[in-house]
Design a protein around this motif. Structure first.
Motif, PDB file in Angstrom:
ATOM      1  N   UNK A 110      -7.001   8.693  12.115  1.00  0.00           N
ATOM      2  CA  UNK A 110      -7.735   9.043  10.900  1.00  0.00           C
ATOM      3  C   UNK A 110      -8.506   7.805  10.440  1.00  0.00           C
ATOM      4  N   UNK A 164       2.472  -4.614  15.025  1.00  0.00           N
ATOM      5  CA  UNK A 164       3.159  -4.859  13.749  1.00  0.00           C
ATOM      6  C   UNK A 164       2.855  -3.848  12.646  1.00  0.00           C
ATOM      7  N   UNK A 165       1.654  -3.322  12.579  1.00  0.00           N
ATOM      8  CA  UNK A 165       1.360  -2.359  11.516  1.00  0.00           C
ATOM      9  C   UNK A 165       1.855  -0.964  11.865  1.00  0.00           C
ATOM     10  N   UNK A 166       2.261  -0.780  13.115  1.00  0.00           N
ATOM     11  CA  UNK A 166       2.572   0.555  13.642  1.00  0.00           C
ATOM     12  C   UNK A 166       1.319   1.428  13.703  1.00  0.00           C
ATOM     13  N   UNK A 214       4.355   2.749   8.153  1.00  0.00           N
ATOM     14  CA  UNK A 214       4.792   2.570   9.538  1.00  0.00           C
ATOM     15  C   UNK A 214       5.291   1.162   9.813  1.00  0.00           C
ATOM     16  N   UNK A 215       4.736   0.196   9.079  1.00  0.00           N
ATOM     17  CA  UNK A 215       5.093  -1.200   9.342  1.00  0.00           C
ATOM     18  C   UNK A 215       6.549  -1.509   8.981  1.00  0.00           C
ATOM     19  N   UNK A 268      -4.045   3.852   0.494  1.00  0.00           N
ATOM     20  CA  UNK A 268      -5.077   2.812   0.404  1.00  0.00           C
ATOM     21  C   UNK A 268      -6.362   3.245  -0.283  1.00  0.00           C
ATOM     22  N   UNK A 278       4.516   3.821  17.208  1.00  0.00           N
ATOM     23  CA  UNK A 278       5.512   2.776  16.970  1.00  0.00           C
ATOM     24  C   UNK A 278       5.769   1.972  18.241  1.00  0.00           C
ATOM     25  N   UNK A 284      -0.859  11.411   3.850  1.00  0.00           N
ATOM     26  CA  UNK A 284      -1.388  11.033   5.174  1.00  0.00           C
ATOM     27  C   UNK A 284      -1.493   9.513   5.264  1.00  0.00           C
ATOM     28  N   UNK A 285      -2.112   8.915   4.255  1.00  0.00           N
ATOM     29  CA  UNK A 285      -2.276   7.462   4.280  1.00  0.00           C
ATOM     30  C   UNK A 285      -0.918   6.763   4.198  1.00  0.00           C
ATOM     31  N   UNK A 334       2.608  12.872   8.086  1.00  0.00           N
ATOM     32  CA  UNK A 334       2.582  12.899   9.547  1.00  0.00           C
ATOM     33  C   UNK A 334       2.128  14.269  10.022  1.00  0.00           C
ATOM     34  N   UNK A 372       1.056   6.460   7.421  1.00  0.00           N
ATOM     35  CA  UNK A 372       0.570   5.375   8.280  1.00  0.00           C
ATOM     36  C   UNK A 372       0.890   4.003   7.664  1.00  0.00           C
ATOM     37  N   UNK A 373       0.646   3.870   6.363  1.00  0.00           N
ATOM     38  CA  UNK A 373       0.897   2.586   5.689  1.00  0.00           C
ATOM     39  C   UNK A 373       2.351   2.148   5.782  1.00  0.00           C
ATOM     40  N   UNK A 398      -2.069   5.672  15.367  1.00  0.00           N
ATOM     41  CA  UNK A 398      -0.690   5.449  14.930  1.00  0.00           C
ATOM     42  C   UNK A 398       0.334   5.624  16.051  1.00  0.00           C
ATOM     43  N   UNK A 427      -1.652  15.040   9.634  1.00  0.00           N
ATOM     44  CA  UNK A 427      -2.530  14.278  10.528  1.00  0.00           C
ATOM     45  C   UNK A 427      -2.336  14.661  11.992  1.00  0.00           C
ATOM     46  N   UNK A 429      -2.438  10.625  15.900  1.00  0.00           N
ATOM     47  CA  UNK A 429      -2.786  10.908  14.505  1.00  0.00           C
ATOM     48  C   UNK A 429      -3.908   9.980  13.999  1.00  0.00           C
ATOM     49  N   UNK A 440      -7.553   4.502  12.459  1.00  0.00           N
ATOM     50  CA  UNK A 440      -6.193   4.074  12.790  1.00  0.00           C
ATOM     51  C   UNK A 440      -5.620   4.941  13.899  1.00  0.00           C
ATOM     52  N   UNK A 483       0.804  -1.216   0.000  1.00  0.00           N
ATOM     53  CA  UNK A 483       0.000   0.000   0.000  1.00  0.00           C
ATOM     54  C   UNK A 483       0.840   1.270   0.000  1.00  0.00           C
TER      55      UNK A 483
END
Lengths: 493, 478
Positions: free
Chosen positions: B275, B90-92, A323-324, A209, B85, A316-317, A364, A320-321, B83, A367, B273, B81, A206
């Motif tokens: 959203x 796992x997805x943060x 982050x993993x 998304x 860390x 923005x997405x 970041x 977050x996406x 957010x 948001x 954050x 979500x 992603x």
């Protein structure tokens, strides 16, 4: 007969008539890759040996009349942000340089496991699909086959260049703000971004998304319809994929658009759009009139805000996406970390490139508390307005016609120092993702340097048929592919 | 000023793991335990490209919880979500609900020494649990176990309506029993499937505004929760009395030292954050769907309590105590079904069983034997095989060895002596040894009889049938 110049539907016909074998086709492509890849740099990973091996197996199975897919044995290239089990999926990032997915994404599963197409390799792209020139790839810069000193566009630049250079007969790309259509335009091939929700995103790494869609990059419109028919459809693994009946999109290709209403939004022909692009588009418009379409000027006055809204929502997405990618479970982990924070900060600082970091920081920021309302929330409101504006226009017209890219392919390195200028490459395409509607880019001419110009046709939600037929009819009544071919000039660098 | 001059304000955020078979966004099992990282798939391990799909059971369970706590159920809800860390996430980001929770504006009615009171619920929302970190005791690093990642949770947020430690304790117990009754969570606090974040503040009596609150996170036993709140109240009063002010901070309760410690203050408060989750669609519920869940809601503790008073003639207090835990209540009903002696079953559960559980710091669901075993014990007393006194020893053994009462009695030779000849012998022996008691008895001192029976019990190691002893002593001293 030059095999690699054939479209897939032509290859299929010859396979059916036994004029060609799967091995012959695969061999031709492997040879072509061996010949051209060193100039074009379209691939992150090539699978030439594996492809020849698989070709043999498929031939064997076919000789036993085993029931394989309709397009079994047809080679394909896959953008390197789609998860392929056992094969590296890098997203052209140092972060995933050695990442091997434990599973196949839904679309990959459809083409490789169900159809038994032959995977020729994973195609280069902008890092995590962020860019418009494929220059943000951590690994290499892909060249435009029409002029090797120029970019192929992006982010699916590897896919578009590989199709254009006949190194693959067709390819899968992904499009978040123009990433299929813009490189297709710059490389003189056909690129389709389906309606959001038509094609499963499961297994597509992603970026944003709510905007990402996988779509075909092909030599002609018929191939586009064929590949779309294969990859479209509801997937219970993707909640945003729509549950609508499967269609055979080739049935919509009628070579007839009499009475079709085409709207031409004047905002897409204003400032910033190259004159040669405008001229070429105007010629295409005349052609459509000649073919019986009713063409009118219209207005999409919200489009100018769409680019700003796009960069806010997408970033923005993405923030977050992405982050993993924290260095914990897979992917790049920085060495010599003392603390947990070191692992996070150093791995991400070293694993991501500048453009990715720029967008994570931007996302970041928009948001964060105190700024959410001013940016993200406002962008969502703009999004609603953009959708409404498109809906209003698409009530009046069957298809909207615009340029795909404001300019033709630019020199490698020309825009890398100025991100804002690079972002403007998406000015004609992002609003389509914001609205969620489908759009196709087809070549309609070349500029005076011989670089391809693309025309974008935008349709109603889940009405891919109309834009495919509109594109097909134009293609059948002009002859771009016969007139113009990539020259691989400018390679002495 | 003294403690009486302050009012305590407590609010709880309770996290309950839902007992769905599969996780909230994938089809991995939610089962507790299992080798590390074996209940995992690309989705709950946050592999690139993996997408969540909402488990509809989770919505159903959360709606059940909302209805059982008098909440309004939102027909139009969504996921968001959150957010941050951390290696166990796992997805943060955690998929949770921010501004449109499934359930809002409910209450739970509690009963304390002060009487009945409604504790308001702000909201109940659904979210996913995180994984677990196993820290190497030699400091060589930490290992991530994602078996728990994606286990569904509901977070139940109360209003700051509690005014004492007792209210907080009773509220939490009531909430736990409700969740158990509607079978949406097994509420095993020791396994972490029920945990609470506790917000505590104090203010001068009569003061309108709330004081600054502190938050203690992830508390998972009633004992530590009550101890921690007690401690925190005392600490806050002391700070204020000494002219200081309370900092808004997150605290960690340390069970061993019995103190709270600062984890982080408001300065480094996280910006999550939030959203809207773009990978999931809005949760739209129909009125029919909600009504259907409402119709099929199991019997709640309140109505069971009424039934016990009516049907089994328990006192209000007994009925309340039995129904405070679903496990206990189910245990009671099964026991009654077999023994047909509700009073006896109830007495055993509320006295000796409760005492032993309390001593061992265990919950009712940790009773190591079955309802039929308790029924058997009651029957053994009823038919005179053992005395009530021996029965208490048998119960201790049942906790220790998990053996059946019959076997315990046999193994220990505890069968009650009801043989007339044998008892007569003992009676005579005791009478011979205690002539003064006979005189006392004849002079109207009833206590003497008790003494003689006691001596006879001692002689028989408690095995003599006390009723027969009583009668025979009376007969002999006539």
């Amino acid at each position: 007969m030059n095999i690699t110049e054939l479209t897939v539907h032509e290859l299929k016909e010859k396979l059916d008539k036994k004029e060609l074998t799967v091995s012959e086709i695969t061999k031709a492509y492997v040879d072509r890759i061996n010949e051209k890849e060193k100039d074009v740099n379209a691939f992150v990973t090539t699978l030439t040996d594996e492809a020849l091996e698989k070709a043999k197996q498929i031939e064997e199975k076919l000789s036993h009349n085993e029931n394989l897919g309709e397009y079994a044995g047809i080679p394909i290239g896959i953008k390197d942000n789609m998860c392929t089990k056992g094969i590296k999926t890098t997203c052209a990032s140092r972060m995933l340089e050695n990442f091997i997915s434990p599973y196949d994404g839904t679309v990959v599963n459809k083409v490789i496991n169900e159809q038994n197409m032959i995977d020729l390799g994973k195609l280069n792209m902008d890092e995590f699909a962020m860019g418009s020139s494929t220059e943000t790839s951590y690994f290499k810069k892909t060249k435009n086959p029409w002029d090797l000193s120029k970019v192929p566009g992006g982010s699916s630049g590897g896919s578009a260049a590989a199709v254009s250079a006949n190194m693959v007969p067709w390819a899968l790309g992904s499009d978040t703000g123009g990433s299929i259509r813009q490189p297709a335009s710059l490389c003189g091939v056909v690129g389709l971004k389906p309606t959001y929700g038509l094609v499963s995103r499961y297994g597509l790494v992603a970026f944003a998304s709510s905007l990402d869609q996988i779509g075909p990059i092909t030599k002609d419109v018929e191939d586009s319809a064929i590949l779309l028919s294969i990859i479209a459809g509801h997937d219970e693994k993707d909640s945003t994929s729509m549950n609508i009946p499967k269609k055979d999109y080739t049935k919509s290709l009628k070579n007839d658009i009499k009475g079709l209403k085409i709207g031409v939004p004047k905002e897409f022909f204003g400032e910033g759009i190259n004159e040669e692009v405008k001229t070429s588009l105007n010629t295409a418009i005349e052609k459509y009139k000649e073919l019986g379409a009713v063409v009118e000027e219209t207005s999409l006055n919200i489009a100018e805000y769409a680019l700003a809204a796009y960069y806010i929502i997408a970033c923005a997405e993405a923030s977050s996406n992405l982050g993993r990618f924290d260095g914990i479970r897979y992917g790049y982990r920085a060495k010599n970390c003392e603390t947990l924070k070191d692992i996070f900060v150093n791995s991400r600082s070293e694993g991501f490139g500048a453009e990715v970091k720029r967008r994570i920081i931007l996302g970041t920021y928009v948001l964060s508390s105190g700024y959410y309302d001013a940016y993200y929330k406002k962008a969502q409101k703009v999004r609603t307005l953009v959708k409404n504006e498109f809906a209003k226009n698409l009530e009046k017209y069957d298809v909207l016609l615009t340029p795909t890219s404001p300019i033709t392919a630019f020199k490698i390195g020309e825009k890398t120092e100025n991100p804002l200028e690079m972002y403007l490459s998406d000015i004609c395409t992002v609003s389509i993702n914001i609205a969620g509607v489908p759009a196709i880019s087809i070549p309609c001419g070349v500029d005076k340097e011989g670089m391809p110009i693309g025309m974008q046709l935008i349709g109603k939600h889940f009405d891919e048929e109309t834009i495919l037929n509109t594109a097909y009819t134009y293609e059948k009544n002009t002859n771009f592919r016969e007139k113009y071919k990539p020259t691989f000039k400018g390679g002495a660098n | 000023m003294a403690r009486e001059d302050y009012e305590v304000v407590i609010g709880l955020e309770v996290h309950a793991e839902l007992s769905t078979k599969t996780k909230i966004f994938c089809s991995c099992p939610t089962e507790f335990g299992g080798k590390p990282n074996t209940h995992c798939c690309p989705v709950c391990m946050a592999m690139p490209g993996a997408l969540p799909v909402l488990n509809e059971k989770v919505v159903e369970y959360a709606v059940k919880a909302g209805l059982a706590t008098n909440c309004e159920i939102s027909m139009d809800s969504k996921n968001d979500r959150k957010n941050y860390f951390y290696p166990d996430l796992p997805k943060s980001y955690q998929i949770s609900q921010f501004d449109k929770p499934l359930c809002e504006r409910g209450y739970v009615e509690i009963e304390t020494s002060e009487g009945k009171k409604k504790i308001g619920l702000t909201r109940i929302h659904i979210e996913e649990d995180a994984g677990k970190l196993n820290h190497d005791e030699y400091g060589r690093g930490s290992l991530v176990d994602l078996n728990r990642a994606g286990v569904p949770l509901i977070e139940i947020v109360s209003e700051p309506d509690m005014r004492s430690v007792e209210e907080a304790d009773v509220y939490l117990k009531k909430l736990k029993s409700i969740l158990e009754y509607i079978e949406v969570s097994d509420c095993k606090m020791q396994e972490g499937s029920l945990r609470a974040d506790v917000n505590v503040s104090i203010r001068k009596k009569g003061q309108k505004e709330y004081g600054t609150r502190t938050e203690m996170k992830n508390m998972n036993s009633f004992r530590s929760i009550t101890r921690a709140i007690e401690y925190e109240i005392e600490r806050q009063i002391e700070v204020v009395e000494n002219g200081g002010k309370i900092d808004q901070e997150t605290l960690r309760w340390d069970e061993v030292s019995g103190k709270t410690f600062s984890m982080r203050d408001k300065e480094d408060a996280q910006d999550y954050r939030y959203f809207p989750e773009p990978d999931l669609v809005a949760i739209k519920l129909s009125k029919e769907y909600i009504d259907n869940i409402r119709k099929n809601l199991p019997e709640l503790p309140e109505s069971r309590k009424e039934r016990y008073i009516e049907e089994y003639k328990l006192t209000e207090k007994e009925a309340r105590m039995i129904t405070s835990s679903k496990y206990l209540s189910d245990f009671f009903e099964k026991g009654v079904e077999i023994s047909n002696n509700p009073k006896a079953i109830c007495n055993w559960l509320l006295s000796d069983v409760a005492r032993i559980l309390n001593e061992q710091e265990k919950e009712p669901d940790e009773i190591p034997f079955m309802p039929e075993d308790l029924a058997e014990l009651v029957a053994l007393i009823e038919n005179g095989t053992i005395s009530t006194k021996i029965a208490k020893d048998v119960l201790e053994k049942m906790f220790e060895t998990k053996e059946k009462p019959n076997k315990i009695i046999k193994d220990n030779g505890w069968v009650q002596i009801s043989d007339e000849g044998a008892i007569k012998e003992v009676v005579q022996k005791i009478l011979d040894a205690n002539p003064q008691s006979i005189i006392d008895y004849k002079n109207g001192k009833d206590k003497a009889l008790g003494f003689l029976v006691g001596q006879a019990m001692k002689e028989t190691k408690g095995k003599a049938n006390p009723q027969m002893l009583n009668n025979m002593f009376k007969e002999a001293m006539k």
